[in-house]
Design a protein around this motif. Structure first.
Motif, PDB file in Angstrom:
ATOM      1  N   HIS A   1     -26.720  71.769  39.490  1.00  0.00           N
ATOM      2  CA  HIS A   1     -25.386  71.402  39.229  1.00  0.00           C
ATOM      3  C   HIS A   1     -25.235  69.638  38.959  1.00  0.00           C
ATOM      4  CE1 HIS A   1     -25.805  73.788  42.955  1.00  0.00           C
ATOM      5  NE2 HIS A   1     -24.742  73.848  43.146  1.00  0.00           N
TER       6      HIS A   1
ATOM      7  N   GLN B   1     -23.836  67.902  37.855  1.00  0.00           N
ATOM      8  CA  GLN B   1     -22.094  66.655  38.257  1.00  0.00           C
ATOM      9  C   GLN B   1     -23.029  66.129  39.165  1.00  0.00           C
ATOM     10  OE1 GLN B   1     -22.505  69.936  39.912  1.00  0.00           O
ATOM     11  NE2 GLN B   1     -21.615  69.477  41.631  1.00  0.00           N
TER      12      GLN B   1
ATOM     13  N   PRO C   1     -17.961  70.358  44.273  1.00  0.00           N
ATOM     14  CA  PRO C   1     -17.359  69.812  43.782  1.00  0.00           C
ATOM     15  C   PRO C   1     -16.709  67.847  43.962  1.00  0.00           C
ATOM     16  CG  PRO C   1     -16.089  71.659  44.720  1.00  0.00           C
ATOM     17  CD  PRO C   1     -16.683  72.034  44.889  1.00  0.00           C
TER      18      PRO C   1
END
Ligand SMILES: Cc1ncc(COP(=O)(O)O)c(C=O)c1O
Length: 400
Positions: A196, A198, A163
């Motif tokens: 992914h 991000q 994250p």
């Protein structure tokens, strides 16, 4: 209270520049030294490029330009991306800086908040982690073993992403290993990245043109257009056009990031040298045939160096696809003793031994994040390379 900022303690001076400087110093002091540390072609800048620079001076292109590049150069870069990579960038999706290094630096200054993670496959170009650290980011390394040709495996990448990951930096062909990803190998990587959303991708394509044995170069956006809106495709004229001293690098990417990068540059260096920009227009738009001529020489040198190093006792040299580096293992020399009784405990010791005994300057693998290896740049004359590899063989034979 310390005068120097704490952020300076996080980084070290570039070890590759340090080796080059040391070799230069020893040479100036009269020692017979062969420098294999520098990452620049020994070929001179082609004449048409030099002529364009002289013409720019005469024409009066000697004033400030747009902060992130002249329209002429952006158009030449736009044409290059279309012609060579099949990517259609608009001119407001293109930025020009004083070298590829400044593009990376600007991008990190513009995007990293403290603690943001940047995934970096190791071995890596020495500047990636330190630029990230200067910007208060956190480098996260993915070890890439020789058994996999020093290339990152998709599963290892997936494990490293989290994250907090803001960027991944890809570099093919690679400094320091020369490893280049085939289309399929890169597709495996982009397949992970698609999952992914991000994560942004900084692809350092600086060695695009330096590939051998009919290797076909590809870049992530070409393979996976879905990554276009979060990829910075970085490149430059330093290596392929023999223009390291001219300081021109560039990138294509989403307009919002390009604008942020220009904002950083506007408060630091402003525009890259106006004369160098005119020269880069000539480089990108002019004849390209010298690149193949240079590559024929580089390929010969690569084969020579790989062949000779594999004959040195205790060394094993993988044959890379591109760039002008090899990254031999010195595992077989570790634990051995030098003629004056010192034990070689690391690749740092090994390169120090090469310099002390035979005057060969190479760079220790510890600088690039994978030991026990060392990097040799074969962008130097064939004669000097033969001499240097002979000396390395001699130094290795003396270890017991
Ligand atoms: C992988 C890589 N990226 C970027 C650069 C920087 O190139 P420039 O001279 O354009 O700043 C280098 C130079 O050594 C390099 O090896």
């Amino acid at each position: 209270m310390a005068f120097l900022a704490e952020r300076l303690d996080r980084i070290k001076p570039s070890p590759t520049i340090a080796v080059t400087m040391k070799a230069r110093e020893l040479k100036a002091a009269g020692r017979d030294v062969i420098g294999l540390g520098a990452g620049e072609p020994d070929f001179d800048t082609p004449e048409n490029i030099k002529a364009a620079a002289v013409e720019a001076i005469r024409r009066g292109d000697t004033k400030y330009t747009n902060v992130d590049g002249t329209n002429e150069l952006k158009q030449a870069i736009q044409a290059k991306f279309q012609r060579e990579n099949g990517i259609a960038y608009k001119t407001d999706e293109i930025t020009v800086a004083s070298g590829g290094k400044q593009v990376i630096y600007n991008a990190m200054v513009a995007t990293l908040n403290p603690g943001d993670e940047v995934v970096i496959p190791a071995p890596y170009w020495v500047s990636y982690p330190d630029i990230v650290l200067l910007c208060e980011g956190k480098p996260v390394f993915v070890p890439c073993s020789e058994a996999n040709g020093f290339k990152m495996q998709a599963a290892d990448l997936a494990k490293a992403l989290g994250p907090k990951t803001k960027w991944i930096i890809l570099n093919s062909p690679s400094n320091p290993t020369g490893a280049a990803y085939t289309r399929d190998e890169l597709k495996a990587i982009t397949d992970v990245l698609v999952r992914h959303p991000q994560v942004w991708v900084l692809t350092d394509d600086m060695y695009e043109h330096l590939v051998y044995d009919n290797f076909v170069f590809t870049t992530p956006v070409q393979i996976e257009p879905r990554l276009r809106d979060r990829t910075l495709t970085m490149n430059g004229v330093s290596k392929a056009y023999c223009m390291t001293g001219w300081r021109i690098g560039y990138a294509g990417g989403p307009a919002s990031l390009i604008k942020a990068i220009a904002k950083v540059q506007s408060q630091s260096t402003s525009n890259p040298c106006s004369i160098s920009q005119a020269a880069a227009v000539a480089a990108l738009g002019g004849p390209q045939d010298f690149i193949a001529q240079h590559n024929a020489v580089f390929k010969e040198r690569r084969d020579l160096v790989v062949g000779m190093l594999n004959k040195a006792k205790g060394l094993a040299c993988h044959k890379p696809e591109g760039a002008f580096y090899v990254y031999p293992s010195c595992a077989g020399a570790i634990g051995k003793q030098t003629p004056d009784g010192k034990i070689i405990a690391s690749d740092d010791d090994f390169v120090a031994y090469l310099l002390d005994t035979e005057g060969v300057a190479a760079v220790q693998g510890s600088a690039f994040g994978l030991s026990p290896y060392f990097r040799i740049s074969y962008a130097t004359s064939t004669e000097a390379l033969k001499d240097a590899c002979g000396r390395i063989q001699r130094a290795c034979a003396k270890l017991s």
